[in-house]
Write a protein that holds these residues in place. Structure first.
Motif, PDB file in Angstrom:
ATOM      1  N   LEU A 205      19.923   6.495  21.059  1.00 53.26           N
ATOM      2  CA  LEU A 205      20.315   5.026  20.767  1.00 53.26           C
ATOM      3  C   LEU A 205      19.180   4.277  20.457  1.00 53.26           C
ATOM      4  CD1 LEU A 205      22.370   2.917  21.238  1.00 53.26           C
ATOM      5  CD2 LEU A 205      21.844   3.010  23.534  1.00 53.26           C
ATOM      6  N   MET A 206      19.247   3.430  19.302  1.00 50.94           N
ATOM      7  CA  MET A 206      18.077   2.631  19.278  1.00 50.94           C
ATOM      8  C   MET A 206      18.235   1.258  19.491  1.00 50.94           C
ATOM      9  SD  MET A 206      17.746   3.993  15.022  1.00 50.94           S
ATOM     10  CE  MET A 206      16.443   2.817  14.646  1.00 50.94           C
ATOM     11  N   LYS A 207      19.536   0.931  19.503  1.00 52.59           N
ATOM     12  CA  LYS A 207      19.596  -0.589  19.855  1.00 52.59           C
ATOM     13  C   LYS A 207      21.285  -1.118  20.032  1.00 52.59           C
ATOM     14  CE  LYS A 207      17.997  -4.976  19.616  1.00 52.59           C
ATOM     15  NZ  LYS A 207      16.940  -5.500  20.551  1.00 52.59           N
ATOM     16  N   GLU A 208      21.232  -1.708  21.265  1.00 51.48           N
ATOM     17  CA  GLU A 208      22.867  -2.281  21.364  1.00 51.48           C
ATOM     18  C   GLU A 208      22.837  -3.909  21.221  1.00 51.48           C
ATOM     19  OE1 GLU A 208      23.718  -1.777  25.460  1.00 51.48           O
ATOM     20  OE2 GLU A 208      24.988   0.067  25.068  1.00 51.48           O
TER      21      GLU A 208
ATOM     22  N   SER B  57      14.540  -6.578   9.142  1.00 49.63           N
ATOM     23  CA  SER B  57      13.357  -6.459   9.900  1.00 49.63           C
ATOM     24  C   SER B  57      13.392  -5.324  11.037  1.00 49.63           C
ATOM     25  CB  SER B  57      12.962  -7.631  10.221  1.00 49.63           C
ATOM     26  OG  SER B  57      13.601  -8.237  11.217  1.00 49.63           O
ATOM     27  N   PHE B  58      14.383  -5.409  11.598  1.00 47.90           N
ATOM     28  CA  PHE B  58      14.434  -4.181  12.592  1.00 47.90           C
ATOM     29  C   PHE B  58      14.594  -2.788  12.019  1.00 47.90           C
ATOM     30  CE2 PHE B  58      17.301  -1.079  15.203  1.00 47.90           C
ATOM     31  CZ  PHE B  58      16.364  -1.179  16.112  1.00 47.90           C
TER      32      PHE B  58
ATOM     33  N   SER C 173      11.508  -0.298  13.799  1.00 40.04           N
ATOM     34  CA  SER C 173      12.308  -0.495  14.891  1.00 40.04           C
ATOM     35  C   SER C 173      11.521  -0.384  16.265  1.00 40.04           C
ATOM     36  CB  SER C 173      13.618   0.576  15.076  1.00 40.04           C
ATOM     37  OG  SER C 173      13.077   1.785  15.255  1.00 40.04           O
ATOM     38  N   GLN C 174      10.216   0.123  16.226  1.00 36.10           N
ATOM     39  CA  GLN C 174       9.501   0.172  17.475  1.00 36.10           C
ATOM     40  C   GLN C 174       8.888  -1.105  17.638  1.00 36.10           C
ATOM     41  OE1 GLN C 174       9.845   2.944  18.981  1.00 36.10           O
ATOM     42  NE2 GLN C 174      10.997   3.719  17.592  1.00 36.10           N
ATOM     43  N   ASN C 175       8.701  -1.927  16.645  1.00 41.45           N
ATOM     44  CA  ASN C 175       8.139  -3.242  16.995  1.00 41.45           C
ATOM     45  C   ASN C 175       8.981  -4.171  17.740  1.00 41.45           C
ATOM     46  OD1 ASN C 175       6.623  -5.741  16.777  1.00 41.45           O
ATOM     47  ND2 ASN C 175       6.028  -5.236  14.589  1.00 41.45           N
TER      48      ASN C 175
END
Length: 173
Positions: free
Chosen positions: A21-24, A64-65, A69-71
């Motif tokens: 899971l990267m983002k919700e 941009s994400f 995605s780590q930033n």
């Protein structure tokens, strides 16, 4: 590459190809989106569109994400929300060359919208030709009465500020 899943809670989850899971994402707009029923992106995966059971379309900028995605500075920005149908959206298509979004609903209608503003161009089966170059004319379908809502990023993080000094009457002024 990423995978996106839409959920009945109105949440979108972005997953890595490995299954992490990267983002919700939850819609921010004041319009209630309800359970999400359709997802699509542009070819380069910069724009993510979601359709809801209540007939709303929500547009996010995810470029941009996805670059890093780590930033934590690279955020996903919800940009636009509009009511496209009075009933559930069952499919979405983003046509980049013409900059339009095509939506289909369980009511049997297929409609065309300007992708950046949510302006309504018309529906498939209408007697007049689509005029895709005129985005100045804001019209709505007969069963929709809400204009598109542009989401302003600064409204997202409203915090209550503590007042250090209460207001006092200044008799000299």
């Amino acid at each position: 590459p990423i995978l996106a899943s839409a959920h009945e809670s109105g949440c979108i989850r972005l997953w890595s190809i490995q299954g992490n899971l990267m983002k919700e994402l939850l819609p921010f707009s004041e319009l209630p989106s309800g359970p999400l029923t359709a997802l699509c992106t542009d070819i380069s995966t910069k724009i993510l569109l979601a359709g809801s059971k209540e007939g709303h379309i929500i547009r996010w900028n995810i470029a941009s994400f996805l670059e890093d995605s780590q930033n934590s500075k690279n955020k996903i920005k919800e940009e636009l929300c509009w009511r496209a149908h009075a009933t559930e959206v069952v499919d979405l298509l983003y046509e980049e060359e013409k900059n339009v979004v095509v939506t289909a609903s369980i009511d049997g209608s297929v409609r065309i919208w300007h992708a950046m503003t949510g302006y309504y161009f018309g529906y498939f089966g209408q007697s007049r030709k689509f005029e895709l170059s005129d985005t100045s004319r804001l019209i709505l379908p007969s069963d929709v009465n809400n204009f598109p809502a542009i989401i302003k990023e600064e409204n997202k993080h409203l915090e209550k500020k503590k007042v250090k000094y209460p207001l006092m009457l200044d008799k000299d002024k």
